[in-house]
Design an enzyme around this catalytic site. Structure first.
Site, short mmCIF file in Angstrom:
data_model
loop_
_atom_site.label_atom_id
_atom_site.label_comp_id
_atom_site.label_asym_id
_atom_site.label_seq_id
_atom_site.Cartn_x
_atom_site.Cartn_y
_atom_site.Cartn_z
N CYS A 276 38.00 -13.71 -33.51
CA CYS A 276 37.22 -12.71 -34.07
C CYS A 276 37.04 -12.74 -35.84
O CYS A 276 35.92 -13.01 -36.12
CB CYS A 276 37.58 -11.23 -33.86
SG CYS A 276 37.45 -11.00 -31.94
N ILE A 277 37.87 -12.28 -36.28
CA ILE A 277 37.93 -12.10 -37.82
C ILE A 277 37.50 -13.52 -38.58
O ILE A 277 36.52 -13.61 -39.37
CB ILE A 277 39.15 -11.49 -38.39
CG1 ILE A 277 39.50 -10.23 -37.61
CG2 ILE A 277 38.58 -11.15 -39.76
CD1 ILE A 277 40.44 -9.51 -38.24
#
Length: 445
Positions: A276-277
């Site tokens: 994700c990040i």
């Protein structure tokens, strides 16, 4: 009166007569498939990896969030089955796409998996199906790509079939929340699609959060991850500034978080990992170019976080020089932790891989120990590391390294013993101080 396609599908969902198909049985898809099966739906999982089929047939889960017992229970109850044959999509009333959305080398979105999956669905599309995208992406993907590919069959969204988006919110290793207890944002292409989304996900999770459009739901996921990326970048930058001033950033954060309002603690590290990040914020950066709008915070955060592995290796080299009188190019380093976060086996985008690469680029030798990752699997970016195995963490083995670089603070490590046997420790997670094991040979980075 004739019963509409919408009414028929809604009744199937409400009575649990609908069959769900989950495409992509990875970190998102398998936990979702089991949660949906537990709620009473028959579920077919689809994946192109025959190795996953072998594991599932043996009732063996390869995802920490799904236990072998939970998997076996749903298979034996007849509520879950898995296949590589996508012809089975025709029998599914709800189809959920959980495939990867990586970046290209130029940090542009790679939607090839979403597009290919949409074409596979289109080949078996029939009236009365709900197609949902869960893969993280930029606003507009569901309506402009998935819907368009499906409508290429001649069937129409909102009349013959329905399209929705619901962002995944999996958090590997989280002991407090799981798929069924994490609030689920849902959206649809039109009021009827949204109603179907609310009914289907409402049966499988405790809380459903409807929003006005698919694009809004897509933006929700990006916002969540951009928030984390920017705040982690902030503390990573503060770490470098405070270190130059002789100030311990972890002590600062621990004191700051005692404020009961207006502050939320984020912690520095050796870089960002997970799907994700490190990746998702750049989907918005790419999309924003279409509107000629800059995304300065997002791009700056990405630059800071991407620079952390090199910063950490710089601190490692400095510590070796000052404390051991030895150059990194002549040193043997043990990287502790290959997974991107503690107590999981997930190495997606793990900064540890980059740390190993940089150490060896500078002439050093790097091994790793990880109680959750016995061997480095194939990866896109670090093919040269494939097949390397986790080394032992005995006092004798540890003493053979010039330095131990703590990249992931797994709980399954005896840090007290490590402190005694290692000649130099570079700690990027503040684990030794947290455990009351601070010492002169433990350097924070």
């Amino acid at each position: 009166m004739a019963i509409s396609t919408f009414d028929t599908l809604l009744q199937k969902i409400e009575t649990r007569a609908a069959r769900a198909g989950v495409i992509g049985l990875g970190y998102v898809g398998l936990p979702l498939a089991i949660a949906v099966a537990r709620s009473g739906f028959a579920v077919t999982g689809f994946d192109i990896d025959p190795g996953k089929m072998v594991a599932l047939e043996a009732r063996r889960s390869y995802i920490d969030a799904v236990s072998n017992e939970a998997l076996a229970a749903e298979i034996e109850a007849g509520r879950f089955q898995a296949t590589t044959d996508f012809a089975g999509l025709a029998a599914c009333d709800v189809i959920i796409i959980c495939v990867p959305t990586p970046l290209t080398k130029h940090r542009d979105p790679d939607l090839s998996f979403v597009e290919a999956t949409s074409r596979s669905i289109a080949a078996h599309l029939r009236p009365g199906q709900l197609v949902v995208l869960e893969s993280t992406t930029y606003p507009g993907t569901t309506d402009d790509i998935v819907k368009v590919i499906l409508e290429g069959t001649g069937l129409k969204s909102g009349a013959d079939f329905f399209v929705g988006f619901s962002p995944e919110r999996e958090d590997p290793g989280n002991q407090h929340y799981h798929t069924a207890t994490i609030p689920k944002v849902v959206a649809g292409d039109g009021a009827e699609a949204l109603a179907l989304m609310k009914s289907f996900y409402g049966a499988a999770v405790s809380t459903v959060v409807p929003v006005s459009s698919n694009a809004t739901a897509e933006a929700v996921k990006l916002t969540e991850n951009i928030f984390r990326s920017v705040n982690i970048a902030l503390v990573n930058e503060l770490k470098t500034v405070y270190a130059a001033m002789g100030i311990d950033v972890w002590e600062v954060i621990d004191a700051a978080k005692t404020k009961p309002f207006g502050y939320m603690p984020f912690y520095p590290g050796p870089g960002l990992g997970g799907h994700c990040i490190p990746i998702d914020p750049f989907y918005l950066t790419w999309k924003s170019r279409e509107y000629e709008l800059p995304t300065r915070f997002i791009e700056l955060a990405g630059e800071i976080n991407s620079a952390m592995p090199r910063y950490v290796v710089g601190k490692l080299a400095e510590a070796l020089d000052i404390r051991a009188g030895k150059a990194l190019s002549r040193s043997k380093v043990l990287v502790l932790g290959l997974a991107y976060k503690k107590n999981v086996a997930d190495i997606r985008e793990s900064p540890s891989l980059r740390l190993i690469e940089i150490i060896e680029e500078r002439g050093g030798r790097a091994d790793y120990h990880d109680p959750f990752v016995a061997e480095i699997p194939p990866t896109r970016e670090y093919q040269a590391l494939k097949g390397r195995k986790s080394v032992a963490l005995t006092p004798e083995d540890v003493a053979g390294y010039d330095a131990v670089l703590v990249a992931t603070d797994h709980d399954r490590v005896d840090y007290a013993a490590l402190a005694k046997s290692a000649s130099l420790i570079v700690d990027t997670r503040n684990v030794f101080n947290r455990l009351g094991l601070s010492a002169d040979h433990v350097i924070k980075a």
